[in-house]
Design a protein around this motif. Sequence first.
Motif, PDB file in Angstrom:
ATOM      1  N   VAL A 141       0.837  -1.202   0.000  1.00 52.43           N
ATOM      2  CA  VAL A 141       0.000   0.000   0.000  1.00 52.43           C
ATOM      3  C   VAL A 141       0.871   1.251   0.000  1.00 52.43           C
ATOM      4  CG1 VAL A 141      -1.726   1.319   1.283  1.00 52.43           C
ATOM      5  CG2 VAL A 141      -1.922  -1.175   1.148  1.00 52.43           C
ATOM      6  N   LEU A 142       1.829   1.304   0.918  1.00 57.08           N
ATOM      7  CA  LEU A 142       2.643   2.508   1.074  1.00 57.08           C
ATOM      8  C   LEU A 142       3.589   2.743  -0.096  1.00 57.08           C
ATOM      9  CD1 LEU A 142       3.262   2.142   4.873  1.00 57.08           C
ATOM     10  CD2 LEU A 142       2.314   4.181   3.776  1.00 57.08           C
ATOM     11  N   ARG A 143       4.033   1.658  -0.748  1.00 50.32           N
ATOM     12  CA  ARG A 143       4.968   1.877  -1.857  1.00 50.32           C
ATOM     13  C   ARG A 143       4.287   2.607  -3.009  1.00 50.32           C
ATOM     14  NH1 ARG A 143       5.530  -4.421  -3.767  1.00 50.32           N
ATOM     15  NH2 ARG A 143       3.608  -4.568  -4.998  1.00 50.32           N
ATOM     16  N   GLU A 144       2.969   2.494  -3.130  1.00 56.38           N
ATOM     17  CA  GLU A 144       2.261   3.215  -4.187  1.00 56.38           C
ATOM     18  C   GLU A 144       2.336   4.718  -3.964  1.00 56.38           C
ATOM     19  OE1 GLU A 144       1.000   1.896  -7.001  1.00 56.38           O
ATOM     20  OE2 GLU A 144       1.988   0.096  -6.236  1.00 56.38           O
ATOM     21  N   LEU A 145       2.473   5.119  -2.703  1.00 59.04           N
ATOM     22  CA  LEU A 145       2.665   6.534  -2.406  1.00 59.04           C
ATOM     23  C   LEU A 145       4.122   6.932  -2.576  1.00 59.04           C
ATOM     24  CD1 LEU A 145       0.012   5.670  -0.824  1.00 59.04           C
ATOM     25  CD2 LEU A 145       0.616   7.439   0.827  1.00 59.04           C
ATOM     26  N   ARG A 146       5.023   6.147  -1.983  1.00 60.58           N
ATOM     27  CA  ARG A 146       6.404   6.569  -1.830  1.00 60.58           C
ATOM     28  C   ARG A 146       7.240   6.421  -3.104  1.00 60.58           C
ATOM     29  NH1 ARG A 146       9.008   4.208   3.491  1.00 60.58           N
ATOM     30  NH2 ARG A 146      10.743   5.278   2.478  1.00 60.58           N
ATOM     31  N   MET A 147       6.828   5.576  -4.033  1.00 58.31           N
ATOM     32  CA  MET A 147       7.616   5.392  -5.262  1.00 58.31           C
ATOM     33  C   MET A 147       7.637   6.640  -6.130  1.00 58.31           C
ATOM     34  SD  MET A 147       7.309   1.636  -6.990  1.00 58.31           S
ATOM     35  CE  MET A 147       5.531   1.648  -7.149  1.00 58.31           C
ATOM     36  N   ARG A 148       6.573   7.419  -6.069  1.00 56.37           N
ATOM     37  CA  ARG A 148       6.446   8.587  -6.945  1.00 56.37           C
ATOM     38  C   ARG A 148       6.726   9.839  -6.129  1.00 56.37           C
ATOM     39  NH1 ARG A 148       2.977   4.666  -7.421  1.00 56.37           N
ATOM     40  NH2 ARG A 148       2.576   3.691  -9.463  1.00 56.37           N
ATOM     41  N   LYS A 149       7.898  10.411  -6.303  1.00 59.59           N
ATOM     42  CA  LYS A 149       8.310  11.551  -5.491  1.00 59.59           C
ATOM     43  C   LYS A 149       7.646  12.837  -5.979  1.00 59.59           C
ATOM     44  CE  LYS A 149      11.246   8.710  -3.537  1.00 59.59           C
ATOM     45  NZ  LYS A 149      11.036   7.258  -3.608  1.00 59.59           N
ATOM     46  N   ASP A 150       7.280  13.697  -5.014  1.00 61.65           N
ATOM     47  CA  ASP A 150       6.735  15.003  -5.377  1.00 61.65           C
ATOM     48  C   ASP A 150       7.880  15.990  -5.582  1.00 61.65           C
ATOM     49  OD1 ASP A 150       7.546  15.950  -2.836  1.00 61.65           O
ATOM     50  OD2 ASP A 150       5.571  15.567  -1.950  1.00 61.65           O
ATOM     51  N   ALA A 151       7.525  17.243  -5.903  1.00 64.23           N
ATOM     52  CA  ALA A 151       8.556  18.228  -6.263  1.00 64.23           C
ATOM     53  C   ALA A 151       9.518  18.486  -5.112  1.00 64.23           C
ATOM     54  CB  ALA A 151       7.892  19.527  -6.706  1.00 64.23           C
ATOM     55  N   ALA A 152       9.001  18.535  -3.875  1.00 63.79           N
ATOM     56  CA  ALA A 152       9.874  18.789  -2.734  1.00 63.79           C
ATOM     57  C   ALA A 152      10.838  17.631  -2.513  1.00 63.79           C
ATOM     58  CB  ALA A 152       9.038  19.028  -1.482  1.00 63.79           C
ATOM     59  N   GLU A 153      10.358  16.409  -2.676  1.00 63.37           N
ATOM     60  CA  GLU A 153      11.233  15.248  -2.516  1.00 63.37           C
ATOM     61  C   GLU A 153      12.301  15.221  -3.596  1.00 63.37           C
ATOM     62  OE1 GLU A 153       8.948  11.532  -0.828  1.00 63.37           O
ATOM     63  OE2 GLU A 153       7.725  12.488  -2.385  1.00 63.37           O
ATOM     64  N   LEU A 154      11.922  15.518  -4.817  1.00 60.67           N
ATOM     65  CA  LEU A 154      12.893  15.542  -5.907  1.00 60.67           C
ATOM     66  C   LEU A 154      13.958  16.603  -5.661  1.00 60.67           C
ATOM     67  CD1 LEU A 154      10.474  15.129  -8.948  1.00 60.67           C
ATOM     68  CD2 LEU A 154      12.080  13.412  -8.083  1.00 60.67           C
ATOM     69  N   ALA A 155      13.543  17.745  -5.120  1.00 64.06           N
ATOM     70  CA  ALA A 155      14.516  18.797  -4.818  1.00 64.06           C
ATOM     71  C   ALA A 155      15.515  18.332  -3.769  1.00 64.06           C
ATOM     72  CB  ALA A 155      13.791  20.057  -4.347  1.00 64.06           C
ATOM     73  N   GLU A 156      15.055  17.605  -2.756  1.00 66.81           N
ATOM     74  CA  GLU A 156      15.957  17.101  -1.729  1.00 66.81           C
ATOM     75  C   GLU A 156      16.931  16.072  -2.301  1.00 66.81           C
ATOM     76  OE1 GLU A 156      16.363  17.872   1.631  1.00 66.81           O
ATOM     77  OE2 GLU A 156      15.193  19.622   1.009  1.00 66.81           O
ATOM     78  N   LEU A 157      16.435  15.171  -3.143  1.00 68.54           N
ATOM     79  CA  LEU A 157      17.308  14.159  -3.747  1.00 68.54           C
ATOM     80  C   LEU A 157      18.305  14.795  -4.711  1.00 68.54           C
ATOM     81  CD1 LEU A 157      14.641  11.383  -4.303  1.00 68.54           C
ATOM     82  CD2 LEU A 157      16.650  11.199  -2.820  1.00 68.54           C
ATOM     83  N   ARG A 158      17.874  15.835  -5.380  1.00 67.88           N
ATOM     84  CA  ARG A 158      18.787  16.562  -6.278  1.00 67.88           C
ATOM     85  C   ARG A 158      19.910  17.215  -5.453  1.00 67.88           C
ATOM     86  NH1 ARG A 158      14.970  19.300  -8.443  1.00 67.88           N
ATOM     87  NH2 ARG A 158      14.508  17.804 -10.107  1.00 67.88           N
ATOM     88  N   ALA A 159      19.538  17.803  -4.319  1.00 69.57           N
ATOM     89  CA  ALA A 159      20.534  18.424  -3.442  1.00 69.57           C
ATOM     90  C   ALA A 159      21.482  17.370  -2.865  1.00 69.57           C
ATOM     91  CB  ALA A 159      19.839  19.189  -2.315  1.00 69.57           C
ATOM     92  N   ALA A 160      20.945  16.206  -2.540  1.00 64.91           N
ATOM     93  CA  ALA A 160      21.789  15.122  -2.026  1.00 64.91           C
ATOM     94  C   ALA A 160      22.784  14.670  -3.090  1.00 64.91           C
ATOM     95  CB  ALA A 160      20.925  13.954  -1.569  1.00 64.91           C
ATOM     96  N   GLY A 161      22.320  14.584  -4.333  1.00 61.41           N
ATOM     97  CA  GLY A 161      23.216  14.213  -5.424  1.00 61.41           C
ATOM     98  C   GLY A 161      24.336  15.225  -5.612  1.00 61.41           C
ATOM     99  N   ASP A 162      23.992  16.511  -5.535  1.00 63.18           N
ATOM    100  CA  ASP A 162      25.015  17.547  -5.657  1.00 63.18           C
ATOM    101  C   ASP A 162      26.040  17.436  -4.523  1.00 63.18           C
ATOM    102  OD1 ASP A 162      23.820  18.593  -7.919  1.00 63.18           O
ATOM    103  OD2 ASP A 162      22.768  20.193  -6.846  1.00 63.18           O
TER     104      ASP A 162
END
Length: 375
Positions: A141-162
């Motif tokens: 159930v929860l993976r259906e929510l968490r697999m698709r990142k929203d804009a704020a999550e993508l921004a955090e992962l982008r910052a982590a990559g940098d």
Amino acid sequence: MGVSSSVLDVTTMHSRLDRLRRHAAEAGVAATVVSPGSDLRYLTGIAGSSFERLTALVVPSDAAVAPVFVSPALEYAGLGHVPLGELGVEVRTWVDGEDPYALALGGVPTGRVAVSDMTPALHLLRLRDAGAADQQLAGPVLRELRMRKDAAELAELRAAGDAIDRVHARVGEWLRAGRTEADVAADIAAAIVEEGHATAEFVIVGSGPNGASPHHSVSDRVIEVGDVVVVDIGGPLPSGYGSDSTRTYAVGSPREPDVASAYAALQAAQQASVESVRPGVTCEAIDRAARDVLAEAGLAEHFIHRTGHGIGLDGHEEPYIVAGNDLPVEPGMTFSIEPGVYLAGRWGARIEDIVAVTHDGVERFNTRPTELVVL
């Protein structure tokens, strides 16, 4: 217990709880019990781990029934600023000697209960004894929510990559002949924090034959001239969203004669896999894109793990880029692309980037060159 709300706001939390209810209802679940861990952090911003005292969020699938947050009184004292009231969540605290399991389930509709995957058996079985006898894992159930990142999550992962890219750019400061893997790893771990991570979750420095073990950590082996060295590093930002990136280095000219040709094939395999990512392509097809290139180079037997794993609040989460996974990727999904070549007893190499599926293709969150770096 601790709290992180740097990414979440009340609107986001409302949306996530509503989506959880909807997915749970579609799965035939009456309520979802979420214990401390990444699932609870995703829904509420509350970070921490499960201990012997029960802390849990209970979310009935019926929107007319309020969610319940059960917490030991001694723990809730540090959570008072979490806006649970604004979310319509009823807080029930308890003290030692009371039954928190009955408290958690009181007023919850009867039926199947989904329990978050990492809930300790100590709590799982006592919830069952308290009335939640029909149980299933909440992961589907929860993976259906968490697999698709929203804009704020993508921004955090982008910052982590940098941030982790900045660490790889500095590896030449520490990696040299005469030092041990452990010495190099200690310097890298300190730099991971210096560059913005909350902690260094893992540091792999695999030199020479140790590089042929994908999950080697570090050892007291002294790095030698001619060694090929796998450096796989990462950790969470304060928000909890993490980095994970691997580059392969050589200390002087590689002593093994087949490094150049094998590494060229590995680089082509990683690039082919990244370029295959777009909406609608299956996870197994992305895996196969890398595997086919290495097979053509005669290296298939030396690629001994999946091509990638999802990343977010957990370092490994859905989706998994592996043979047999026919899940089509969608915009917002984030995962690693990390093929490797491992020649047992001799040397190994891996190239790893975190990528995100966009509406028309792919975005790399790691942008360091993928060539073998000769120091």
